[in-house]
Scaffold this motif. Sequence first.
Motif, PDB file in Angstrom:
ATOM      1  N   ASN A  49      67.999  30.569  23.681  1.00 47.29           N
ATOM      2  CA  ASN A  49      66.611  30.827  23.563  1.00 47.29           C
ATOM      3  C   ASN A  49      66.224  32.070  22.674  1.00 47.29           C
ATOM      4  OD1 ASN A  49      66.237  28.696  25.428  1.00 47.29           O
ATOM      5  ND2 ASN A  49      66.230  29.936  27.213  1.00 47.29           N
ATOM      6  N   ARG A  50      67.110  33.105  22.860  1.00 48.16           N
ATOM      7  CA  ARG A  50      66.600  33.971  21.932  1.00 48.16           C
ATOM      8  C   ARG A  50      67.080  33.949  20.327  1.00 48.16           C
ATOM      9  NH1 ARG A  50      63.448  36.719  21.503  1.00 48.16           N
ATOM     10  NH2 ARG A  50      64.498  38.547  20.419  1.00 48.16           N
ATOM     11  N   PHE A  53      64.452  32.270  17.545  1.00 47.65           N
ATOM     12  CA  PHE A  53      63.481  32.856  16.877  1.00 47.65           C
ATOM     13  C   PHE A  53      63.837  33.344  15.318  1.00 47.65           C
ATOM     14  CE2 PHE A  53      62.044  33.001  21.480  1.00 47.65           C
ATOM     15  CZ  PHE A  53      60.993  32.494  21.375  1.00 47.65           C
ATOM     16  N   GLN A  54      64.961  33.717  15.443  1.00 48.34           N
ATOM     17  CA  GLN A  54      65.549  34.387  14.087  1.00 48.34           C
ATOM     18  C   GLN A  54      65.315  33.209  12.892  1.00 48.34           C
ATOM     19  OE1 GLN A  54      69.338  36.173  14.182  1.00 48.34           O
ATOM     20  NE2 GLN A  54      68.775  36.985  16.679  1.00 48.34           N
ATOM     21  N   SER A 297      66.406  24.849  23.384  1.00 41.67           N
ATOM     22  CA  SER A 297      65.408  25.560  23.534  1.00 41.67           C
ATOM     23  C   SER A 297      64.282  24.885  23.607  1.00 41.67           C
ATOM     24  CB  SER A 297      65.270  26.731  22.483  1.00 41.67           C
ATOM     25  OG  SER A 297      63.926  27.365  22.427  1.00 41.67           O
ATOM     26  N   MET A 299      61.512  25.816  21.988  1.00 40.33           N
ATOM     27  CA  MET A 299      60.922  25.863  20.857  1.00 40.33           C
ATOM     28  C   MET A 299      61.242  24.631  19.923  1.00 40.33           C
ATOM     29  SD  MET A 299      59.030  28.711  20.357  1.00 40.33           S
ATOM     30  CE  MET A 299      59.189  29.061  18.552  1.00 40.33           C
ATOM     31  N   PHE A 321      61.059  34.760  25.292  1.00 39.33           N
ATOM     32  CA  PHE A 321      60.130  35.456  24.560  1.00 39.33           C
ATOM     33  C   PHE A 321      60.371  36.907  24.788  1.00 39.33           C
ATOM     34  CE2 PHE A 321      58.512  31.163  24.487  1.00 39.33           C
ATOM     35  CZ  PHE A 321      57.895  31.277  23.309  1.00 39.33           C
ATOM     36  N   ARG A 322      60.427  37.949  23.791  1.00 34.81           N
ATOM     37  CA  ARG A 322      60.722  39.265  23.822  1.00 34.81           C
ATOM     38  C   ARG A 322      59.709  40.147  22.864  1.00 34.81           C
ATOM     39  NH1 ARG A 322      62.762  37.191  27.467  1.00 34.81           N
ATOM     40  NH2 ARG A 322      65.123  37.279  28.196  1.00 34.81           N
ATOM     41  N   ARG A 323      59.165  39.276  21.973  1.00 39.34           N
ATOM     42  CA  ARG A 323      58.436  39.838  20.846  1.00 39.34           C
ATOM     43  C   ARG A 323      57.108  39.293  20.585  1.00 39.34           C
ATOM     44  NH1 ARG A 323      59.524  45.243  19.077  1.00 39.34           N
ATOM     45  NH2 ARG A 323      61.801  45.486  18.895  1.00 39.34           N
ATOM     46  N   SER A 325      55.852  38.635  17.986  1.00 42.02           N
ATOM     47  CA  SER A 325      56.235  37.702  16.885  1.00 42.02           C
ATOM     48  C   SER A 325      56.759  36.343  17.480  1.00 42.02           C
ATOM     49  CB  SER A 325      57.199  38.222  15.760  1.00 42.02           C
ATOM     50  OG  SER A 325      58.328  38.601  16.460  1.00 42.02           O
ATOM     51  N   ASP A 326      57.624  36.417  18.417  1.00 41.58           N
ATOM     52  CA  ASP A 326      57.765  35.021  18.941  1.00 41.58           C
ATOM     53  C   ASP A 326      56.663  34.078  19.503  1.00 41.58           C
ATOM     54  OD1 ASP A 326      60.477  36.361  18.731  1.00 41.58           O
ATOM     55  OD2 ASP A 326      60.736  36.975  20.787  1.00 41.58           O
ATOM     56  N   LYS A 329      54.799  32.583  16.670  1.00 38.53           N
ATOM     57  CA  LYS A 329      55.770  31.519  16.067  1.00 38.53           C
ATOM     58  C   LYS A 329      55.292  30.179  17.278  1.00 38.53           C
ATOM     59  CE  LYS A 329      59.052  34.375  13.968  1.00 38.53           C
ATOM     60  NZ  LYS A 329      60.633  34.980  13.975  1.00 38.53           N
TER      61      LYS A 329
END
Length: 425
Positions: A49-50, A53-54, A297, A299, A321-323, A325-326, A329
Amino acid sequence: MNRRLYPGRDYRRAQSIDELRELARRRLPNFSFEYVEGGSDDEFTLARNRAIFQSITLQPRTLRNVGTRDLRRDVFGKPSALPFMVGPTGFNGLLTAGGDLRLAEAAARAGIPFVLSNASTSSIEEIAAIDGIRAWMQIYLYRTRDHVAKLVERVRRLELEAIVVTVDSAIFGNREWDRRNYVRPLQLDLRNKLDVALHPEWVWDVLVPNGVPRFANLGDLLPPGKDSVKGAASALAAELDPSLNWDDIAWLRDIWKGKLIVKGMIHPADAEIALGYGVDGVVLSNHGGRQLDGSVSAMETLAEVARLARGRMSVFLDGGFRRGSDIVKALLLGADAVLLGRAALYGLAAGKGPGASHAIEILRSEVDRTLGLLGCSSLDELSPELIHAPAWRAAAQAVAGHAPHGAGEAGSNLDGRRMPIDAFS
């Protein structure tokens, strides 16, 4: 000097959600933090899940006037100050006294919706009474349908906007790290009892003077005297119904005429079926990595679901979701809004109500900054061209109608039901 996160206890000095997480870890006893933090089995989905986003790289535009920026987003035809909301999380009374109430107040201050968990320790009536609140109610379809019907009637009487029915928990996920804290169900082992004693601030906040928090919306479902977080576990487990199916959604749709959102699906085919049952929205979710380990995920299926749903139902999602920017996106891939889970809880655990507001403000400022750095002055200006990664850009183009479904650059997989694994590995 070596880099390090802020080592103190003042939530106001936290610069990010990760820093709030560290403050929460220090303030909470281990068993309480583990309940928030953990996933199922080997926690592959939790990590996925994290990591997802990268892989979604951005390609900003420059020399555009972004002197003022508008973060507002319409949700069900009503304005929300931000493109995210506070999603449903249970047992929040174990983080701080009146945890659900404090979270809801923070959401109201921020001008965003709040979704109250069925497993909350504050009542629907308490939440509905908050000035300026935009409250939704999350429910489970327990075996005792009379309880569900009564809960729906309470929601109707209070004129709440929406019901969010969670459908991915008819069978509990295998949360091993959570269970390791106990010698038997909800009886802490000696190590964790000693750890609780080492957190006197938490003890005086949560356990004194009212004892173990109690569920506020499950009274008629639980045996007498079994409405505490500790006492209700076995009763709630017995109420989960593995036979849950679309007929149950039809039943709920029949008795509830307000906005109905189905949470916990992740396959586009299920989202398409949901349209036929008259639901108003879906929340794509793998339950924060706490149910099926190895799940994709949200996403990864967002763009396909958003393309199917376009103009017919709202599409929300959660998970990792931690940012800010996430969040941006997710909007680029077609989400109407994002639901916060752990990100809001870290703030709540680190600084109670003001800490929850601080978490929301961190994300607000990051969304605002990301929008400006992309060269956009409003969320409406977000477009697929701002995504650099080819497969993700092709997916966003299909959602926006900029390219036929199945078209795109090499590496896209729009004829499939999710983004390919090699898009982010």
